[in-house]
Design an enzyme around this catalytic site. Structure first.
Site, PDB file in Angstrom:
ATOM      1  CG  ASN A  11      -2.168  -0.953   1.110  1.00 15.48           C
ATOM      2  OD1 ASN A  11      -2.529  -1.164   0.045  1.00 15.48           O
ATOM      3  ND2 ASN A  11      -2.390  -1.415   2.144  1.00 15.48           N
ATOM      4  CB  THR A  15      -1.609  -0.653  -8.034  1.00 18.15           C
ATOM      5  OG1 THR A  15      -1.289  -2.040  -7.530  1.00 18.15           O
ATOM      6  CG2 THR A  15      -2.525  -0.864  -9.204  1.00 18.15           C
ATOM      7  CB  ILE A  16      -1.606   4.660  -7.800  1.00 15.06           C
ATOM      8  CG1 ILE A  16      -2.867   4.272  -7.063  1.00 15.06           C
ATOM      9  CG2 ILE A  16      -1.756   6.257  -8.593  1.00 15.06           C
ATOM     10  CD1 ILE A  16      -3.799   4.065  -8.196  1.00 15.06           C
ATOM     11  CE  LYS A  31       0.317  -7.521  -7.715  1.00 15.72           C
ATOM     12  NZ  LYS A  31       0.851  -6.383  -6.873  1.00 15.72           N
ATOM     13  CB  ALA A  96       3.247  -9.524  -4.600  1.00 17.33           C
TER      14      ALA A  96
END
Length: 203
Positions: A11, A15-16, A31, A96
């Site tokens: 987090n 991804t952004i 991914k 990940a």
């Protein structure tokens, strides 16, 4: 070119940032290992935010856990020999979790990156603690001889933190990605790539 996008933690914005890079460069996206698919996948996010070709995950698990635990819950085990990169000249590969997250009983994410030997872009946060987290991650990467092309700092701008990471980590800040209250193709498109990123991605 192929770049591995990793984060100092889960987090932190991998991804952004991957969406932002793919939207501006039209790179493909992969991914490698997805957990937490019960809540949607990172590939789903990329489909909404970019026009890139999205390659199917090598492994995908329902629960939002460390890959080795998520796999175990589904009576599976990740075999790194089955992780084959897509045949794409221009590819963003998203990791990940953090660098030392376990993949199975033998290997960490770091081991996979070391095996693939692709250049890494490290995503970190801008809040308190980022200097320590970022320097530890850089140290682990460099101990394996992995090329770190630079760092993208996600969140409220903090030049002091960036200066410290640059100096002590002997690295380059490729961009300071701002906090966005709304994330859409438009808001991502409105944030231009830095000159450093344009040179890396040849756009």
């Amino acid at each position: 070119m192929q770049f591995f996008i990793i984060g100092t933690d889960t987090n932190v914005g991998k991804t952004i940032v991957s969406s932002w890079l793919c939207l501006h460069t039209a790179y493909d996206y992969f991914k490698m290992i997805q957990t937490g698919s019960i809540n949607g996948t990172d590939s789903d996010i990329l489909k909404k935010l970019t026009y890139s070709k999205i390659h199917k995950e090598a492994y995908c698990y329902k629960e939002p856990l460390s890959p080795h635990l998520a796999a175990k819950l589904e009576q599976d085990e990740i075999n790194i020999n089955n992780i084959i990169l897509p045949n794409a000249s221009n590819l963003v590969i998203e990791g990940a979790g953090g660098l030392l997250v376990p993949i199975n009983q033998q290997y960490l994410l770091l081991d996979i990156i070391s095996y693939l030997m692709l250049p890494v872009i490290l995503v970190t946060h801008s809040r308190l603690g980022t200097i320590n987290h970022t320097l530890l991650t850089l140290q682990a990467l460099k101990s394996k001889g992995i090329e770190v092309v630079g760092v993208i700092v996600n969140g409220k701008p903090n030049q002091d933190n960036c200066d410290a990471i640059t100096w002590y980590g002997k690295t380059t800040i490729l961009a300071q990605f701002p906090f966005l209250s709304t994330i859409t193709k438009t808001t991502l498109r409105n944030i231009p790539l830095t000159q450093e990123l344009k040179q890396l991605f040849i756009v």
